[in-house]
Write a protein that holds these residues in place. Structure first.
Motif, mmCIF file in Angstrom:
data_model
loop_
_atom_site.group_PDB
_atom_site.id
_atom_site.type_symbol
_atom_site.label_atom_id
_atom_site.label_comp_id
_atom_site.label_asym_id
_atom_site.label_seq_id
_atom_site.Cartn_x
_atom_site.Cartn_y
_atom_site.Cartn_z
ATOM 1 N N TRP A 148 -0.600 1.855 -0.719
ATOM 2 C CA TRP A 148 -0.961 3.053 0.035
ATOM 3 C C TRP A 148 0.288 3.505 0.795
ATOM 4 O O TRP A 148 1.295 2.800 0.835
ATOM 5 C CB TRP A 148 -2.086 2.750 1.022
ATOM 6 C CG TRP A 148 -3.399 2.437 0.414
ATOM 7 C CD1 TRP A 148 -4.427 3.300 0.161
ATOM 8 C CD2 TRP A 148 -3.871 1.143 0.011
ATOM 9 N NE1 TRP A 148 -5.499 2.635 -0.396
ATOM 10 C CE2 TRP A 148 -5.187 1.319 -0.490
ATOM 11 C CE3 TRP A 148 -3.309 -0.134 -0.003
ATOM 12 C CZ2 TRP A 148 -5.939 0.249 -0.980
ATOM 13 C CZ3 TRP A 148 -4.057 -1.190 -0.484
ATOM 14 C CH2 TRP A 148 -5.352 -0.992 -0.968
ATOM 15 N N GLU A 149 0.162 4.630 1.428
ATOM 16 C CA GLU A 149 1.336 5.153 2.132
ATOM 17 C C GLU A 149 1.841 4.166 3.176
ATOM 18 O O GLU A 149 3.038 4.027 3.387
ATOM 19 C CB GLU A 149 0.967 6.486 2.791
ATOM 20 C CG GLU A 149 2.154 7.215 3.374
ATOM 21 C CD GLU A 149 1.748 8.585 3.918
ATOM 22 O OE1 GLU A 149 0.975 9.280 3.229
ATOM 23 O OE2 GLU A 149 2.173 8.919 5.048
ATOM 24 N N VAL A 183 -9.774 0.528 -0.177
ATOM 25 C CA VAL A 183 -9.822 1.655 -1.116
ATOM 26 C C VAL A 183 -10.805 2.707 -0.605
ATOM 27 O O VAL A 183 -10.519 3.912 -0.624
ATOM 28 C CB VAL A 183 -10.221 1.165 -2.527
ATOM 29 C CG1 VAL A 183 -10.504 2.353 -3.454
ATOM 30 C CG2 VAL A 183 -9.131 0.267 -3.110
ATOM 31 N N ASP A 225 -9.123 4.084 2.841
ATOM 32 C CA ASP A 225 -7.784 4.679 2.812
ATOM 33 C C ASP A 225 -7.519 5.504 1.562
ATOM 34 O O ASP A 225 -6.462 6.129 1.441
ATOM 35 C CB ASP A 225 -6.718 3.577 2.924
ATOM 36 C CG ASP A 225 -6.842 2.796 4.225
ATOM 37 O OD1 ASP A 225 -7.446 3.312 5.182
ATOM 38 O OD2 ASP A 225 -6.340 1.661 4.282
ATOM 39 N N PRO A 256 -5.228 3.785 -4.150
ATOM 40 C CA PRO A 256 -3.805 3.430 -4.067
ATOM 41 C C PRO A 256 -3.114 3.619 -5.410
ATOM 42 O O PRO A 256 -3.763 3.770 -6.441
ATOM 43 C CB PRO A 256 -3.862 1.943 -3.719
ATOM 44 C CG PRO A 256 -5.085 1.457 -4.440
ATOM 45 C CD PRO A 256 -6.076 2.604 -4.405
ATOM 46 N N SER A 257 -1.799 3.590 -5.408
ATOM 47 C CA SER A 257 -1.057 3.374 -6.645
ATOM 48 C C SER A 257 -1.244 1.912 -7.023
ATOM 49 O O SER A 257 -1.007 1.030 -6.188
ATOM 50 C CB SER A 257 0.437 3.653 -6.438
ATOM 51 O OG SER A 257 0.634 4.978 -6.006
#
Lengths: 276, 276, 276
Positions: free
Chosen positions: A83-84, A100, A103, A106-107
């Motif tokens: 995530w960022e 998940v 937030d 994600p990648s």
């Protein structure tokens, strides 16, 4: 870069220490802190809760090395999820589910590259052989795309029960902590003037607002508890419901164990309602 | 420089924390990680195993501060043992035995120099007064020869039982881990095509090769287990033998405790043989 | 700057890990070590003892983040206490008592400044919301006066019993450690030639000197033990009294637990006298 370790290895064996050694060898400059190593063995749901509960208190960029891995040695995948402002490294078994949901997607990379594993890879201790090396390489600045191919179909757990209808909120006991306080799935709750706002923490239901006066908590066996501001609001040995430090409804006993006194266990139903 | 701490102090008292404080005071730049503080009290043999198991996963130069010291306050010596790529600091009670067998004879110094001890030295907590200071000074670059005179006659433990004859391998249960998996003295084992190679981990016997098909493990009480690739190869609750993450034969139960289910205990005999 | 963590959170939940995350976010350069997280829940007296016992082995300037907080959510204050060479951050509940007695009155600040707390502040986990941020900001060089107003009336615990008259020293059992050794309030004791000097560790009585020969320790139930130099001076399984690593009289059993063998418990009276 900070790596937070989260496992069910306990602290009696060398397993957690070995993770630290592997990381120190690959990423000497990385800082390591323990989140906990005493999750109940194989309890992926508890790992998911703990990551949800703790992660927002860690600095941006923290890598959570999470090894609760009852499926080790089977076909389950290893993943790095980015995530960022945080990273999960561990098995793809649902431990990241609540992150998940909270937030966003994600990648996600599957950990397949032999170059970033120990050699050989055992079938029983992949925390050492796959996950710790991946976390350490990421902490050293490795491009995550070099760990393996991107994936989309992450394994996700069912969410804890939480719903409401007609002014009654329904949930369940999640688990007890060291002090015997029982954390429930009812939250996040916030006091707002004369009412209590409910913003379901994993989006299980729409937000709601309950009149504050007269709110009570109903537990199995006909137990009814008042909802008070803190557990110090009752006498020593008395049980009480309150909004805990994560915004979830908790059941506690002042200077005692609610789990023992009320014989509560995981999965039992809990209701919050106005019986004024 | 990395210092790995290994003790039987537990984590409830301040003893492990005090070691960390002493080190931080003498060697502020040293990094410390815990290998474990929960070795069974006084169990030097477990300390020896843990050092053998974990040390090769730590970076070159790691100083292992090992305080399992049932003889504290008696005449037992304190030592610093230096190999090319690691260091042992602790009592001379055999805890370094398996390292000596695997890695060869170290340069050995008795810890006698008052200058590198706390003053006074207690008769009950020499981890604090002698061993932590020695480890910290070494981490700061002290020439080990300044700690005291070289010695030759290190104390060594007997090695775990391991032998083979006529296609049968004999060994013993070493201990159980947190999950109830029982580690045995039979190893190192490696799958090699259609056979299983045995290279005794402490040189207790010559190397050997066993036909892979039909290998079974025999435990006390007539228990027979198949040797499979991983504990996930049996149903939940079923027992299995497999090659563990250190290359030693282990006995496990899928999602359960082999120690409890099979009532295994340290020192019991184990056999690996082909019963086709 | 070094932060030493001391709590009753245990290591199974995420609470201790969350403290570490909060500190790492505010003071990335601070070093953290655990003193212990397994103090008995709510045991402020044990926290006070542990700080007294351990603090002098930590480097000058160490910040002790001490969260044993049975009064969380009540009106009890949070404080930062500064001595010349160490700092206490935690609730004002008496945990710093023995430091105050030993090291003198500190500069004391109440933790009221919202700027150095997390927002919102919970009523159940102020270690996370108030104390860890305060410790981290101090480690980053914050002027402590910015945390809140100075205060004078610190909360202090009663001191452990210790007195002497007519050659008999009176004290009490404080607690047992992991090994079952029982630490008493009788000390500090030092061997001085043919006598034993007593310098009460918290100034509970004037200093004294006892003839060394024939000293014995009397426990409840008529148990009498010799005062020897170390617990290795008796056979395995035998009980003995000795001067422990903090200068306090201890009761131990060689390779066993004195607490179990002699059924000792906190607060029981202990006498040291010459029955030659």
């Amino acid at each position: 870069m900070l790596i937070a370790l989260l496992t069910d290895f306990g602290l009696a064996d060398a397993y957690a220490g070995i993770l630290r050694g592997v990381i120190a060898g690959i990423a000497p400059q990385a800082r390591m802190v323990d989140l906990t190593h005493q999750l109940p063995p194989g309890d992926v749901r508890r790992a998911a809760f703990t990551l949800w509960q703790a992660s927002r208190f860690f600095p941006a960029g923290t890598i959570f090395l999470c090894v609760v891995d009852p499926g080790v040695g089977t076909g389950r995948r290893g993943v790095a999820l980015l995530w960022e402002d945080r990273v999960y490294v561990g098995p793809d078994n649902g431990a990241a589910t609540y992150l998940v949901v909270r937030d966003g997607a994600p990648s996600a990379y599957e950990l397949t590259a032999g170059k970033y594993r120990l050699d050989p890879v055992s079938s029983t201790f992949q925390g050492r052989d796959i996950f710790a090396p991946a976390a350490a390489h990421l902490a050293s600045g490795l491009d995550p795309a070099r760990l393996g191919p991107t994936i989309q179909d992450l394994t996700l757990l069912p969410l804890p029960n939480l719903g409401h209808s007609g002014g009654t909120v329904h949930g369940e006991i999640l688990h007890a902590d060291r002090f015997g306080n029982c954390i429930t799935s009812i939250g996040r709750l916030r006091e707002q003037g004369g009412s209590l706002s409910l913003e379901p923490w994993l989006g299980q239901a729409p937000a709601a607002s309950l009149p504050r006066a007269g709110l009570q908590v109903l537990l199995p066996g006909g137990i009814t508890l008042p909802l008070l501001a803190r557990f110090a609001d009752v006498s020593r040995g008395e049980a009480v419901a309150y909004v805990g430090s994560s915004g979830l409804l908790e059941i506690g006993v002042n200077s005692g164990s609610a789990q023992e006194k009320l014989t509560l266990s995981e999965g039992q139903s809990v209701r919050l309602e106005n019986r004024g």
